[in-house]
Design an enzyme around this catalytic site. Structure first.
Site, PDB file in Angstrom:
ATOM      1  N   GLU A   1      33.551  32.650  39.239  1.00 22.74           N
ATOM      2  CA  GLU A   1      34.542  33.702  39.011  1.00 22.74           C
ATOM      3  C   GLU A   1      35.915  33.068  39.165  1.00 22.74           C
ATOM      4  O   GLU A   1      36.210  32.442  40.184  1.00 22.74           O
ATOM      5  CB  GLU A   1      34.413  34.821  40.053  1.00 22.74           C
ATOM      6  CG  GLU A   1      33.214  35.715  39.859  1.00 22.74           C
ATOM      7  CD  GLU A   1      33.127  36.795  40.935  1.00 22.74           C
ATOM      8  OE1 GLU A   1      32.103  37.469  40.998  1.00 22.74           O
ATOM      9  OE2 GLU A   1      34.088  36.941  41.728  1.00 22.74           O
TER      10      GLU A   1
ATOM     11  N   ASP B   1      42.188  43.757  47.134  1.00 26.91           N
ATOM     12  CA  ASP B   1      41.973  42.488  47.815  1.00 26.91           C
ATOM     13  C   ASP B   1      42.631  42.432  49.181  1.00 26.91           C
ATOM     14  O   ASP B   1      43.702  43.002  49.399  1.00 26.91           O
ATOM     15  CB  ASP B   1      42.503  41.336  46.955  1.00 26.91           C
ATOM     16  CG  ASP B   1      41.554  41.031  45.808  1.00 26.91           C
ATOM     17  OD1 ASP B   1      40.402  40.650  46.098  1.00 26.91           O
ATOM     18  OD2 ASP B   1      41.937  41.211  44.647  1.00 26.91           O
TER      19      ASP B   1
ATOM     20  N   TYR C   1      27.686  43.715  39.985  1.00 30.38           N
ATOM     21  CA  TYR C   1      28.316  43.195  41.201  1.00 30.38           C
ATOM     22  C   TYR C   1      28.292  44.315  42.230  1.00 30.38           C
ATOM     23  O   TYR C   1      28.975  45.319  42.067  1.00 30.38           O
ATOM     24  CB  TYR C   1      29.748  42.779  40.863  1.00 30.38           C
ATOM     25  CG  TYR C   1      30.519  42.066  41.969  1.00 30.38           C
ATOM     26  CD1 TYR C   1      30.401  42.416  43.303  1.00 30.38           C
ATOM     27  CD2 TYR C   1      31.397  41.026  41.649  1.00 30.38           C
ATOM     28  CE1 TYR C   1      31.116  41.773  44.283  1.00 30.38           C
ATOM     29  CE2 TYR C   1      32.124  40.368  42.632  1.00 30.38           C
ATOM     30  CZ  TYR C   1      31.979  40.752  43.943  1.00 30.38           C
ATOM     31  OH  TYR C   1      32.707  40.117  44.920  1.00 30.38           O
TER      32      TYR C   1
END
Lengths: 290, 405
Positions: A65, A76, A191
């Site tokens: 990734e 994040d 994911y």
């Protein structure tokens, strides 16, 4: 389409479409879970991140990734936020990120590479232009954090039409009622975000991950990669025992951060340290089902 | 949607939260179920007479609504043109329009059984309003504020703490409002089960732009009634400042379908649009996606967000509510800008002629009023939203005037 032709011509569009599928099939044949590694493109600078990227397959990364830096990475944690800002401060842009992918593809035809990030830099670049350039560079899939299925028309459907996998995040808050909609246009792999939270924060228990993977398997035949909060070879091994792959991001990015000098420049030990860490993770993952 | 095909400007957003190409729900999957839950709860609440009655009670008895519509006679004489009215939302409890929305959202949070409140704040006005309603209903509250803003807005930080809120600095990025919003979203994604996020302006993922607009529309609804009483007709022109745009949307929305009412929204021009140091997302930005919605944004050619600049910490957000972006595209509202200096001049003008210290945010609106009013006839009825009081800004103003306090 033959395997020989695929290897001979990494720029053949058919091979790119299936690079992720082939890699997960290979992992299955080897009866092991895979390691998905995240680094930010251009972190801490273009050349250093190119060196890391090139070393990842040999260090044991099964899927890569590559983060597209953004000023406002809302999902994040501090480690990846800082890596994005380091990259931007050192001249990262979308064209440079795609350049990294092209360079990588010139030397590695098999390792799937997925671009991960936020929608605005793609939207600003232009969706059609982005898909054409990403495809030509050798990108296999996209993970775009702020595009839920409700916004599929933006990028997901055009990406699928262009033959680029669109990998969806599912989370503990995605209930059984919502899951089919989330999985509907997902391709490549799923994911699973194992915690409600940001990258690099706490980790989920092995029991919770096992239950979540079992639930997802009831809804899809796609491979399941599990991420968020995996920081050690042991943690990666725990996940690789029950999922098709373990994703490690913040912990790798912290290795970059730990090997900068006082002025934020990379020290000579940076690239080896990052790759050594990835090697340890890969060993953990490979030994998991042994 | 093009202007020629529109029967109404008040029907938006569509069921997916779009105003033209703007709006939407650009959030991480973890938040998506929550956003849908907030939308469902809000749609039910807004049609529930008990919810409406409770909100009306608190707005009346606690906030102090309706706020007066005041004829600014000396200012009108000074400018020599349009008849200028102030909508006195600076007289609300906590000193700004922000509490109209906070009251609505906290009642919704209570109704949804949420046990913890979070919010972002720039200048601190929304943070103070949120901390206030959280104290009123006994809910723990965390306010995210950029480290830079914390340093320059100390009085509001202290107010929030006195009200029992925890003020957490946003340490990443440019450490201002946009980063505070990032941090609030990160908190929300981590505490999805018990937390309600009170967004302070008409931005963010659907349903927030719609919901905040609805809660702020009481401003325009009161103006309509008050102006009918004062003058027997609708106003001719509405003027409001705009950062995210909640006070402007609240004033404008009830009048959008009145063709005789023109509307002017004033963005923060900072040092001047041509300098690049401004917070005028519409005048100086282009469409992009941030904080859950598509809207005009200040960004570079690579889609990276640029920090806004304004003398007013409440206006220096690099985005704007998506409904404004749409009203800009269809040209229903006239979007202009005023510089830091023009706002300071207007601040002084208002203090001198009317005995009111306006916040620096509505001082931008007043700067535009000062430009337009003299060009308009004396029977033109102009309403400016005086959306906040200036007490919080005296240190900033003193600094710019070269005065040491």
């Amino acid at each position: 389409m033959t395997t020989a032709a695929d290897t001979a011509n990494p720029h053949d569009t058919e091979t790119r479409t299936f690079r992720l599928a082939r890699r997960f099939a290979k992992l299955k044949a080897e009866a092991r879970g895979g390691l998905v590694t995240f680094i930010t493109a251009g972190d801490p600078d273009h050349e250093t991140s190119r060196a890391i990227l090139k070393g990842l397959p040999a260090a044991g990364a099964d899927v890569i990734e590559l983060g597209m830096p953004f000023t406002d990475p809302m999902a994040d944690g501090p480690a990846i936020q800082a890596s994005s800002l380091r990259a931007l401060a050192n001249g990262a842009r979308m064209t440079r990120t795609l350049e990294l992918v092209r360079d990588f593809r010139a030397m590695d035809a098999d390792t799937p590479l997925v671009l991960m990030g936020y929608y605005n830099p793609i939207y600003s670049y232009g969706v059609d232009r982005f898909l054409a350039d990403a495809k030509a560079a050798g990108v296999d899939g996209l993970i775009v954090v702020d595009l839920p299925p409700e916004e599929d028309e933006e990028l997901c459907l055009p990406a699928l039409a262009a033959g680029v996998n669109f990998i969806r995040l599912t989370t503990p808050t995605t209930d059984d009622r919502r899951l089919p909609a989330v999985l509907a246009n997902t391709s490549g792999f799923v994911y699973y975000v194992s915690i409600t939270g940001i990258t690099g924060a706490g980790s989920a228990s092995a029991t919770a991950v096992t239950a979540a993977v079992e639930r997802l398997k009831r809804h899809t035949d796609l491979p399941i990669a599990v991420g968020f909060g995996i920081t050690t070879p042991e943690g990666a091994a725990d996940v690789a025992r029950v999922a098709d792959a373990a994703v490690v991001g913040s912990a790798i990015v912290r290795q970059v951060e730990a090997h900068l000098d006082a002025d934020g420049r990379p020290t000579p030990g940076l690239v080896p340290a990052v790759l050594d860490f990835v090697r340890a993770l890969a060993q953990g993952v490979r030994a998991a089902r042994g | 949607m093009s202007q020629s095909t529109l029967n109404t400007y008040r029907s938006g957003p569509d069921e997916r939260g779009h105003f033209g190409i703007h709006g939407g729900r650009f959030v991480a999957e973890t938040l998506m179920p929550l956003i849908l839950e907030v939308e469902k709860a809000y749609r039910e609440a807004k049609d529930d007479p008990a919810f409406k009655a409770e909100l009306a009670y608190y707005l009346n008895h606690y906030v102090g609504r309706p706020s007066p519509l005041y004829f600014a006679e000396r200012l009108t004489a000074e400018l020599g043109g349009a008849k200028i009215y102030f909508k006195r939302d600076e007289l609300n409890h906590t000193g700004a329009h922000k509490i109209n929305n906070c009251m609505g959202q906290i009642l919704l949070a209570k109704r949804m059984g949420k046990r913890r409140i979070i919010a972002e704040t720039g200048a601190g006005q929304h943070g103070v309003a949120t901390a206030t309603v959280a104290a009123l209903f006994g809910l723990p509250c965390t306010i995210y504020m950029g480290e830079v803003d914390i340093a320059r807005q100390q009085p509001n930080v202290f107010r929030m703490k006195l009200l029992g809120a925890e003020v957490k600095p946003a340490l990443s990025g440019s450490r201002t409002l946009k980063d505070a919003m990032n941090e609030a979203l990160r908190d929300w994604v981590t505490n999805v089960d018990d937390t309600f996020y009170i967004i302070g302006t008409v931005a963010g993922p659907h349903p927030y732009p719609m919901m905040v607009r609805d809660f702020q529309s009481i401003i325009g609804e009161e103006v309509r009634e008050q102006m009918m009483q004062a003058e027997g007709r609708l106003p001719d022109m509405l003027v409001a400042c705009i950062g995210g745009g909640s006070n402007a949307m609240g004033l404008f929305h009830p009048f959008l379908d009145e063709p005789s009412v023109s509307m002017v929204a004033v963005e923060a021009g900072g040092y001047g649009i041509e300098t690049g140091q401004h917070a005028a997302s519409l005048t100086g930005g282009r469409p992009g996606v941030l904080h859950g919605n598509r809207t005009y944004l200040l960004q570079d050619d690579d889609g990276q967000i640029i920090e806004g600049h304004s003398i007013s910490a409440g206006l220096d957000y690099p985005g704007i509510g998506p409904e404004h972006s749409w009203l800009f595209d269809v040209k229903r509202v006239d979007y202009v800008s005023a510089t830091d200096f023009e706002a300071l001049d207007a601040f002084k003008l208002c203090a001198r002629t009317e005995g009111i210290l306006p916040a620096l945010e509505p001082a931008h609106a007043l700067a535009e009023v000062a430009k337009r009013a003299p060009t308009l006839s004396r029977d033109t009825l102009l309403v400016m939203n005086l959306c906040g009081r200036g007490d919080k800004d005296i240190f900033t103003v003193a600094k710019h005037l070269g005065v040491e306090l």
